[in-house]
Design an enzyme around this catalytic site. Structure first.
Site, PDB file in Angstrom:
ATOM      1  N   HIS A  35       0.845  -1.204   0.000  1.00 29.98           N
ATOM      2  CA  HIS A  35       0.000   0.000   0.000  1.00 29.98           C
ATOM      3  C   HIS A  35       0.870   1.239   0.000  1.00 29.98           C
ATOM      4  O   HIS A  35       1.791   1.367   0.790  1.00 29.98           O
ATOM      5  CB  HIS A  35      -0.931   0.032   1.218  1.00 29.98           C
ATOM      6  CG  HIS A  35      -0.239  -0.129   2.538  1.00 29.98           C
ATOM      7  ND1 HIS A  35       0.161  -1.360   3.024  1.00 29.98           N
ATOM      8  CD2 HIS A  35       0.131   0.779   3.480  1.00 29.98           C
ATOM      9  CE1 HIS A  35       0.747  -1.198   4.197  1.00 29.98           C
ATOM     10  NE2 HIS A  35       0.756   0.091   4.495  1.00 29.98           N
TER      11      HIS A  35
ATOM     12  N   HIS B 136       0.806   5.099   0.974  1.00 28.12           N
ATOM     13  CA  HIS B 136       0.080   6.087   1.739  1.00 28.12           C
ATOM     14  C   HIS B 136       0.069   7.381   0.921  1.00 28.12           C
ATOM     15  O   HIS B 136       1.101   7.775   0.381  1.00 28.12           O
ATOM     16  CB  HIS B 136       0.804   6.414   3.052  1.00 28.12           C
ATOM     17  CG  HIS B 136       0.929   5.274   4.006  1.00 28.12           C
ATOM     18  ND1 HIS B 136       0.183   5.194   5.165  1.00 28.12           N
ATOM     19  CD2 HIS B 136       1.720   4.173   3.995  1.00 28.12           C
ATOM     20  CE1 HIS B 136       0.521   4.101   5.839  1.00 28.12           C
ATOM     21  NE2 HIS B 136       1.459   3.463   5.148  1.00 28.12           N
TER      22      HIS B 136
HETATM   23  P1  5GP Z   1       1.948   0.541   7.344  1.00 26.00           P
HETATM   24  O1  5GP Z   1       2.496   0.949   8.683  1.00 26.00           O
HETATM   25  O2  5GP Z   1       1.808  -0.964   7.205  1.00 26.00           O
HETATM   26  O3  5GP Z   1       2.655   1.171   6.200  1.00 26.00           O
HETATM   27  O4  5GP Z   1       0.501   1.166   7.298  1.00 26.00           O
HETATM   28  C1  5GP Z   1      -0.665   0.478   7.566  1.00 26.00           C
HETATM   29  C2  5GP Z   1      -1.750   1.509   7.690  1.00 26.00           C
HETATM   30  O5  5GP Z   1      -2.986   0.841   7.634  1.00 26.00           O
HETATM   31  C3  5GP Z   1      -1.723   2.277   9.007  1.00 26.00           C
HETATM   32  O6  5GP Z   1      -1.624   3.686   8.737  1.00 26.00           O
HETATM   33  C4  5GP Z   1      -3.028   1.898   9.694  1.00 26.00           C
HETATM   34  O7  5GP Z   1      -3.626   2.986  10.371  1.00 26.00           O
HETATM   35  C5  5GP Z   1      -3.877   1.411   8.544  1.00 26.00           C
HETATM   36  N1  5GP Z   1      -4.808   0.357   8.885  1.00 26.00           N
HETATM   37  C6  5GP Z   1      -4.568  -0.755   9.621  1.00 26.00           C
HETATM   38  N2  5GP Z   1      -5.661  -1.551   9.686  1.00 26.00           N
HETATM   39  C7  5GP Z   1      -6.615  -0.906   8.963  1.00 26.00           C
HETATM   40  C8  5GP Z   1      -7.980  -1.222   8.658  1.00 26.00           C
HETATM   41  O8  5GP Z   1      -8.528  -2.244   9.056  1.00 26.00           O
HETATM   42  N3  5GP Z   1      -8.651  -0.340   7.881  1.00 26.00           N
HETATM   43  C9  5GP Z   1      -8.080   0.811   7.405  1.00 26.00           C
HETATM   44  N4  5GP Z   1      -8.832   1.615   6.658  1.00 26.00           N
HETATM   45  N5  5GP Z   1      -6.792   1.142   7.679  1.00 26.00           N
HETATM   46  C10 5GP Z   1      -6.072   0.291   8.440  1.00 26.00           C
END
Ligand code: 5GP
Ligand code: ZN
Length: 141
Positions: free
Chosen positions: A105, A107
């Site tokens: 993903h 951001h």
């Molecule tokens: P990472 O730290 O893996 O790059 O980012 C994961 C992101 O996914 C985080 O910013 C977190 O807030 C978001 N996130 C985690 N679980 C969920 C979810 O169930 N739904 C949504 N919409 N966002 C999520």
């Protein structure tokens, strides 16, 4: 194109969002990609852009799918510009880099002139009324 349902990981929350078995505030969808609001946003309108099938990292995404994913990212960025012309695009790869969801993903994090929003203070959960307003603002093509 890889079928998103066949290529899903049942334990992955983002695959569940693709399958609509987990809720999300979706603002963009095409054949290969999906974008929705981050549930713990760094800033207002913080979005996540994912390929529909499960790959943990950018380097796991088949090269034949790079163009479609980048195209979706750019379209979502264009929508984020409705909120602010300025934003960060971030990609955390691996636990030590802060990745907590192991489904690829980007951001997209709108910036409004606030201080550094990336400090690891606890983030508030996205309020429902704000989510609805953002979906209305960002869903139109
Ligand atoms: P990472 O730290 O893996 O790059 O980012 C994961 C992101 O996914 C985080 O910013 C977190 O807030 C978001 N996130 C985690 N679980 C969920 C979810 O169930 N739904 C949504 N919409 N966002 C999520
Ligand atoms: Zn997944």
């Amino acid at each position: 194109m890889v079928d998103a349902v066949e290529a899903a990981d049942p334990n992955c929350v983002f695959c569940q969002i693709v399958a609509r078995t987990a809720p999300a505030y979706i603002v963009y969808e095409d054949e290969e990609a999906l974008a929705f609001l981050d549930i713990f946003p760094f800033t207002r309108g913080h979005l996540l852009v994912i390929p529909k099938h499960h790959v943990p990292r950018l380097t796991d995404l088949p090269e034949s799918e790079h163009a479609a994913y980048l195209r979706a990212l750019a379209k979502v960025c264009r929508r984020a510009e409705r909120l602010s012309s300025d934003y960060n695009i971030a990609l955390n790869q691996g636990a030590k880099a802060g990745q907590i969801v192991f489904h690829l993903h980007f951001h997209v994090i709108p910036r409004y002139g606030e201080g550094n929003p990336f400090h690891s203070r606890p983030r508030d959960r996205l309020p429902e009324a704000e989510a609805r307003a953002l979906v209305a603002a960002l869903s139109a093509p």
